[in-house]
Structure formats: structure tokens, C-alpha cells
Motif scaffolding. Sequence first.
Motif, PDB file in Angstrom:
ATOM      1  N   SER A   2      -2.007 -13.963  37.440  1.00 29.69           N
ATOM      2  CA  SER A   2      -2.460 -13.710  36.081  1.00 29.69           C
ATOM      3  C   SER A   2      -3.375 -12.570  36.153  1.00 29.69           C
ATOM      4  O   SER A   2      -4.162 -12.720  36.942  1.00 29.69           O
ATOM      5  N   SER A   3      -3.680 -11.846  35.247  1.00 33.93           N
ATOM      6  CA  SER A   3      -4.561 -10.742  35.252  1.00 33.93           C
ATOM      7  C   SER A   3      -6.039 -11.146  35.072  1.00 33.93           C
ATOM      8  O   SER A   3      -6.767 -10.312  35.375  1.00 33.93           O
ATOM      9  N   ASP A   4      -6.353 -12.289  34.586  1.00 31.32           N
ATOM     10  CA  ASP A   4      -7.574 -12.601  34.575  1.00 31.32           C
ATOM     11  C   ASP A   4      -8.135 -13.510  35.798  1.00 31.32           C
ATOM     12  O   ASP A   4      -9.174 -13.927  35.884  1.00 31.32           O
ATOM     13  N   ILE A   5      -7.369 -13.490  36.766  1.00 25.72           N
ATOM     14  CA  ILE A   5      -7.622 -14.134  38.151  1.00 25.72           C
ATOM     15  C   ILE A   5      -7.990 -12.990  38.958  1.00 25.72           C
ATOM     16  O   ILE A   5      -7.249 -11.825  39.090  1.00 25.72           O
ATOM     17  N   ALA A   6      -9.284 -12.925  39.475  1.00 21.93           N
ATOM     18  CA  ALA A   6      -9.605 -11.822  40.358  1.00 21.93           C
ATOM     19  C   ALA A   6      -9.253 -12.264  41.991  1.00 21.93           C
ATOM     20  O   ALA A   6      -8.887 -11.374  42.677  1.00 21.93           O
ATOM     21  N   ILE A   7      -9.258 -13.507  42.240  1.00 20.00           N
ATOM     22  CA  ILE A   7      -8.990 -13.959  43.555  1.00 20.00           C
ATOM     23  C   ILE A   7      -8.313 -15.166  43.676  1.00 20.00           C
ATOM     24  O   ILE A   7      -8.659 -16.249  42.981  1.00 20.00           O
ATOM     25  N   LYS A   8      -7.030 -15.067  44.542  1.00 21.89           N
ATOM     26  CA  LYS A   8      -6.451 -16.320  44.321  1.00 21.89           C
ATOM     27  C   LYS A   8      -6.202 -16.573  46.073  1.00 21.89           C
ATOM     28  O   LYS A   8      -5.782 -15.822  46.651  1.00 21.89           O
ATOM     29  N   VAL A   9      -6.703 -17.586  46.487  1.00 24.74           N
ATOM     30  CA  VAL A   9      -6.583 -18.092  48.086  1.00 24.74           C
ATOM     31  C   VAL A   9      -5.951 -19.512  47.859  1.00 24.74           C
ATOM     32  O   VAL A   9      -6.185 -20.383  47.085  1.00 24.74           O
ATOM     33  N   GLU A  10      -4.870 -19.329  48.699  1.00 23.41           N
ATOM     34  CA  GLU A  10      -3.919 -20.632  48.709  1.00 23.41           C
ATOM     35  C   GLU A  10      -3.811 -21.074  50.227  1.00 23.41           C
ATOM     36  O   GLU A  10      -3.255 -20.219  51.226  1.00 23.41           O
ATOM     37  N   ASN A  11      -4.016 -22.274  50.528  1.00 25.21           N
ATOM     38  CA  ASN A  11      -3.726 -23.011  51.713  1.00 25.21           C
ATOM     39  C   ASN A  11      -4.271 -22.142  53.151  1.00 25.21           C
ATOM     40  O   ASN A  11      -3.599 -22.152  54.107  1.00 25.21           O
ATOM     41  N   LEU A  12      -5.362 -21.384  52.755  1.00 26.56           N
ATOM     42  CA  LEU A  12      -5.807 -20.393  53.891  1.00 26.56           C
ATOM     43  C   LEU A  12      -6.389 -21.314  54.923  1.00 26.56           C
ATOM     44  O   LEU A  12      -7.322 -22.098  54.972  1.00 26.56           O
ATOM     45  N   SER A  13      -5.776 -20.799  56.133  1.00 25.84           N
ATOM     46  CA  SER A  13      -6.162 -21.384  57.438  1.00 25.84           C
ATOM     47  C   SER A  13      -6.456 -20.469  58.709  1.00 25.84           C
ATOM     48  O   SER A  13      -5.628 -19.519  58.409  1.00 25.84           O
ATOM     49  N   LYS A  14      -7.550 -20.807  59.301  1.00 27.48           N
ATOM     50  CA  LYS A  14      -7.579 -19.855  60.660  1.00 27.48           C
ATOM     51  C   LYS A  14      -7.558 -20.693  61.873  1.00 27.48           C
ATOM     52  O   LYS A  14      -8.561 -21.524  61.860  1.00 27.48           O
ATOM     53  N   CYS A  15      -6.654 -20.448  62.782  1.00 23.00           N
ATOM     54  CA  CYS A  15      -6.894 -21.376  64.030  1.00 23.00           C
ATOM     55  C   CYS A  15      -7.259 -20.391  65.227  1.00 23.00           C
ATOM     56  O   CYS A  15      -6.516 -19.315  65.531  1.00 23.00           O
ATOM     57  N   TYR A  16      -8.302 -20.825  65.871  1.00 26.92           N
ATOM     58  CA  TYR A  16      -8.747 -20.007  67.097  1.00 26.92           C
ATOM     59  C   TYR A  16      -8.291 -20.761  68.360  1.00 26.92           C
ATOM     60  O   TYR A  16      -8.027 -22.036  68.495  1.00 26.92           O
ATOM     61  N   GLN A  17      -7.976 -19.992  69.400  1.00 27.34           N
ATOM     62  CA  GLN A  17      -7.341 -20.576  70.623  1.00 27.34           C
ATOM     63  C   GLN A  17      -8.541 -20.549  71.499  1.00 27.34           C
ATOM     64  O   GLN A  17      -9.343 -19.621  71.691  1.00 27.34           O
ATOM     65  N   ILE A  18      -8.936 -21.777  72.163  1.00 26.37           N
ATOM     66  CA  ILE A  18     -10.202 -21.704  73.005  1.00 26.37           C
ATOM     67  C   ILE A  18      -9.776 -21.995  74.236  1.00 26.37           C
ATOM     68  O   ILE A  18      -9.071 -22.970  74.409  1.00 26.37           O
ATOM     69  N   TYR A  19     -10.518 -21.189  75.148  1.00 26.93           N
ATOM     70  CA  TYR A  19     -10.136 -21.336  76.637  1.00 26.93           C
ATOM     71  C   TYR A  19     -11.166 -22.093  77.329  1.00 26.93           C
ATOM     72  O   TYR A  19     -12.411 -21.433  77.113  1.00 26.93           O
ATOM     73  N   ASP A  20     -11.179 -22.839  78.111  1.00 27.61           N
ATOM     74  CA  ASP A  20     -12.217 -23.304  79.020  1.00 27.61           C
ATOM     75  C   ASP A  20     -12.692 -22.405  79.928  1.00 27.61           C
ATOM     76  O   ASP A  20     -14.070 -22.061  80.190  1.00 27.61           O
ATOM     77  N   THR A  21     -11.826 -21.501  80.585  1.00 25.96           N
ATOM     78  CA  THR A  21     -11.970 -20.427  81.535  1.00 25.96           C
ATOM     79  C   THR A  21     -11.366 -19.359  81.420  1.00 25.96           C
ATOM     80  O   THR A  21     -10.201 -19.396  80.796  1.00 25.96           O
ATOM     81  N   HIS A  48      17.368 -29.844  81.308  1.00 22.73           N
ATOM     82  CA  HIS A  48      16.251 -29.988  80.347  1.00 22.73           C
ATOM     83  C   HIS A  48      14.955 -29.373  80.842  1.00 22.73           C
ATOM     84  O   HIS A  48      14.248 -29.991  81.644  1.00 22.73           O
ATOM     85  N   PRO A  49      15.097 -27.941  80.418  1.00 23.45           N
ATOM     86  CA  PRO A  49      13.860 -27.337  81.012  1.00 23.45           C
ATOM     87  C   PRO A  49      12.489 -27.806  80.274  1.00 23.45           C
ATOM     88  O   PRO A  49      12.362 -28.357  79.437  1.00 23.45           O
ATOM     89  N   SER A  50      11.370 -27.881  81.297  1.00 22.97           N
ATOM     90  CA  SER A  50      10.156 -28.251  80.748  1.00 22.97           C
ATOM     91  C   SER A  50       9.549 -27.520  79.813  1.00 22.97           C
ATOM     92  O   SER A  50       9.777 -26.482  79.633  1.00 22.97           O
ATOM     93  N   PRO A  51       8.736 -28.307  78.873  1.00 24.61           N
ATOM     94  CA  PRO A  51       8.228 -27.450  77.594  1.00 24.61           C
ATOM     95  C   PRO A  51       7.096 -26.579  78.242  1.00 24.61           C
ATOM     96  O   PRO A  51       6.708 -26.811  79.196  1.00 24.61           O
ATOM     97  N   VAL A  52       6.819 -25.435  77.221  1.00 19.83           N
ATOM     98  CA  VAL A  52       5.963 -24.674  77.732  1.00 19.83           C
ATOM     99  C   VAL A  52       4.663 -25.189  77.655  1.00 19.83           C
ATOM    100  O   VAL A  52       4.167 -25.719  76.725  1.00 19.83           O
ATOM    101  N   THR A  53       3.835 -25.268  78.679  1.00 15.78           N
ATOM    102  CA  THR A  53       2.297 -25.446  78.663  1.00 15.78           C
ATOM    103  C   THR A  53       1.403 -24.573  78.091  1.00 15.78           C
ATOM    104  O   THR A  53       1.479 -23.333  78.266  1.00 15.78           O
ATOM    105  N   ALA A  54       0.682 -24.996  77.117  1.00 11.20           N
ATOM    106  CA  ALA A  54      -0.501 -24.129  76.348  1.00 11.20           C
ATOM    107  C   ALA A  54      -1.732 -24.435  77.356  1.00 11.20           C
ATOM    108  O   ALA A  54      -2.202 -25.670  77.598  1.00 11.20           O
ATOM    109  N   TYR A  55      -2.225 -23.379  77.686  1.00 15.53           N
ATOM    110  CA  TYR A  55      -3.800 -23.229  78.391  1.00 15.53           C
ATOM    111  C   TYR A  55      -4.800 -23.325  77.458  1.00 15.53           C
ATOM    112  O   TYR A  55      -5.862 -23.074  78.009  1.00 15.53           O
TER     113      TYR A  55
END
Length: 436
Positions: A2-21, A48-55
Motif C-alpha cells: 500500500s502507498s502509505d507504507i515506506a518499507i516492508k520487510v518480510e522474513n528477512l534472513s542472512k546466513c553467513y558461512q563460517i570457516y574454521d581455517t 547410494h552416493p555419499s551426501p555432499v560434505t559442507a566445510y
Amino acid sequence: MSSDIAIKVENLSKCYQIYDTPRDRLKQFVLPRFKRAVAPIKQLVIRHPSPVTAYYKEFWALRDVSFEVRRGETFGILGRNGSGKSTLLQMICGTLNPSYGNIQANGRIAALLELGSGFNPEFTGRENVFLNSALMGLTADEMHEKMDSVIEFSGLGDYIDQPIKTYSSGMHARLAFSSAIHVEPAILVIDEALSVGDAGFQLKCMLRMREMQEKGVTILFVSHDTGSIVRLCDQAIVLEQGRIVSQDRNPLKCVKMYEQLTRKVAMPELSVRNRSVAHAESYGDELQGIQETRLGSQEARYLRVEFLGDDNQARNVFNAGEEIQIKAVIESNRQFDKVVTGFTLKNRAGVDVWGDNSFFADINLGLNAGISELTYRFRLHVPAGEYFLYIGLADISGERTELDQRWPVRRLTVVSERQCLGFAFSPASIELIGGS
Ligand SMILES: Nc1ncnc2c1ncn2[C@@H]1O[C@H](COP(=O)(O)OP(=O)(O)OP(=O)(O)O)[C@@H](O)[C@H]1O
């Protein structure tokens, strides 16, 4: 949207990938590609191939954040360090992509962010203002028209033609604010960047923000200054570990939640030892609908709090400038070697008008088990008005632990025939020589 809304944020999410090394980062880059390349061959020999590992580990800097800001509203964002405020602002400004969720914004956004104001350090202030304005969609003519005003507001004078890399952080903030407001944004995003400016410039920015509010500009405002959030905002949220933990059209409620988070709070244990908490006096009737927030382990607690005049009689109406005592009865379950005790008088808007504590006064206090009586004596140099008394008691023998916080505990009325402005009552004597 609606025009009287300036900003609408819905389910906003941010995931970072953290590496040990760094090696894990490299593995994550290479191995999935390699596995995908050999997968067709593997499927021929392995059923049955092994699932992909995430590092990497996933770190959610923001999770399922949703809110709406109406046009012309000022929206406050509170949160402790690392709670996700900058991540949220950067995504709203479009400088960071969300992992999922949506953002819709109506109109031109100008941002004044502590990190990444978008200035190029090799260019002069003037060149950066041009560049920024072009990115915001202003024409060269419009920018030429505004340039003098940008320089004047920033107060940078001849420095405007020096490369930005030679600027102090305060000069940087001056240029950023001045440049942001002159592009006439529909939405202005401000984070702690302003806090590096000197007090005079901060005041100038606050006054300009007020003007922009009156003109109907929508403002997103991140600050650790709870007083400004209460004074300026129409609604606020509190972020904690990337999630909204409080959202209210009364910013004071958010401020309370934020204050609660910023102190290391142990909530009361419901045990027999604490049963006398129930007998602690509550002054709910005089607080005029303001709910007292009570926090702390309650191992030591305020049972009674009174305002006394110089005749030692309890009352809660005083004259501005009069001598007052705050007397508190404390009950403690055990001995505490080192405690800090303090109080604040806040006005109706939740702004700290004045406060003091034993730490500022450089006094070492300890508590014995049982009942103690604490007295503060001072002159009430605050102007006429309604004040709310917030009191606190914390154990500082080791790591600070809250024992009892009462926000607010009592209301105080200050009266005076002499009017004055501001937060201090210090009537001037006025003399005019040569007049009548
Ligand atoms: N590029 C990144 N990679 C990994 N983690 C990140 C990255 N950027 C931010 N974070 C993490 O995301 C969380 C939220 O950070 P953010 O900068 O949004 O917090 P903030 O509330 O603005 O903090 P502050 O008040 O200190 O500025 C923090 O734990 C931070 O360490």
C-alpha cells in the motif's frame, strides 16, 4: 504494497558461512565442484552416493525479521553489539543480499552508515559528493545547485577539495550526513555514524532530522542512545541474536527490553529463600499506569523506598532546589563484599534527567545478611515536572550480577513558581546595567 507504507520487510534472513581455517574455504570451493563432475561416473558404480560434505558452519546474523514502516515514520532499531542491526540496514540499502526474505521500499533511500558510506578514499570530498549524488539519481545541474549548501552544512570549508583519505572520522561523518540529506531522500537510514561527530554537529544533525520528520521523510534510526530513540521514534524494534525480541509503537517499551538485555540479568529464583520478595512494597498506584519492571537475582532486594524531606517525613512532592533524601530498606540473604547501588530520575519520556551511584561517588559498599538502610541525600536541582525513580543494586565482588533493579519504583513531583528550560534547575539572577 500500500502507498502509505515506506518499507516492508518480510522474513528477512542472512546466513553467513563460517570457516574454521582458510583450507576449509578452499575445500568448500573445490570439492563440491569436483564431486559434481565425477557424480555421473560414480552413479554407474555406487547405488547410494555419499551426501555432499559442507566445510563451513552456518551463522544466522538475521533470522525471520518482518516489519512495516509507514511513510513519514521514524523507526528506531536497538540491539546489542552483533545483534544484526548493520546487517539489516545494509540489506535495506541494497548493499548486501538476503539469504531469503523480501524487502520492498517506496522511494529514494539515502544511507548514512558507519561502515561503507560508499565514499572513495582517493577522491576529494567534492568529487565523492558528486559521485554519490549521481548514484542517487540527481542530475549534474541539480548537484551544482546543491553543492554550496552541502559544503556549508558540513562545515568542511576548504577540506572539501582534499582527498577523503585525509579526513578524520568526524569529518567523514560531516560529509556523509550533509551529502545524504541533500539528495532529498524519501527514506533516510542512519546508524551510529553520527556518534563520531562532535556535539555541535550532532545537535545540528538532530535539528535537521526533526525538520525532515516534519517534511514527511521516513527515517530508520539505529542508536544506542535510548533517549534519542524515545524522543525521535514513532515505533521501535529490539534485535537480539538476529531476531526481533521486542516491537512496539511505544519506544519506551523497547528501551526497557534493551536495557534489560544490556545488563547481565539473573531472573529471580522462586525458592523459599526469596519468599520475602512478596512482601516488598510496590508503588503501582502512584506510577500512573507505568508497569514496574523488576529484574535481578533478588538475593538482596529493595523492600521499601521513600522520599524524605528535611523533617524526615515521607512525601513525594518537593520544591525545585529543595534538599531531599531517598531512603531504601534493603534485605539481603547473605553477605556481599562489594556492591554498587545507584538511582536515576527519568522524565515521562524516559530520558535520564539526573542520576548518581556509589561507583561514581567512589564509595565501597558491602552488605551484611539481613536488613540494611541506604540513604542518598542531595539537592533536587531539577525543574518542575513529574519524575520517575529507577533504582538498582548489583553485586560487583566478581563479575557484575544484578541483584535488584526496579524500573521505575516511585514517582516524584517537583514544583516551582520559577520557570526555566532544560534539565537543570539553576535559576539565574539577572542584572541590566544602564537599562530601566
Ligand atoms: N561477513 C560476515 N561474515 C560472518 N559473520 C558476519 C559477517 N558480517 C557480520 N557478521 C556477524 O553477524 C552478526 C551481526 O553483525 P552486525 O554487524 O549486523 O551487528 P550489529 O548489531 O550491527 O553490531 P554493532 O552494534 O557492533 O555494529 C555478528 O555476530 C557479526 O559477527
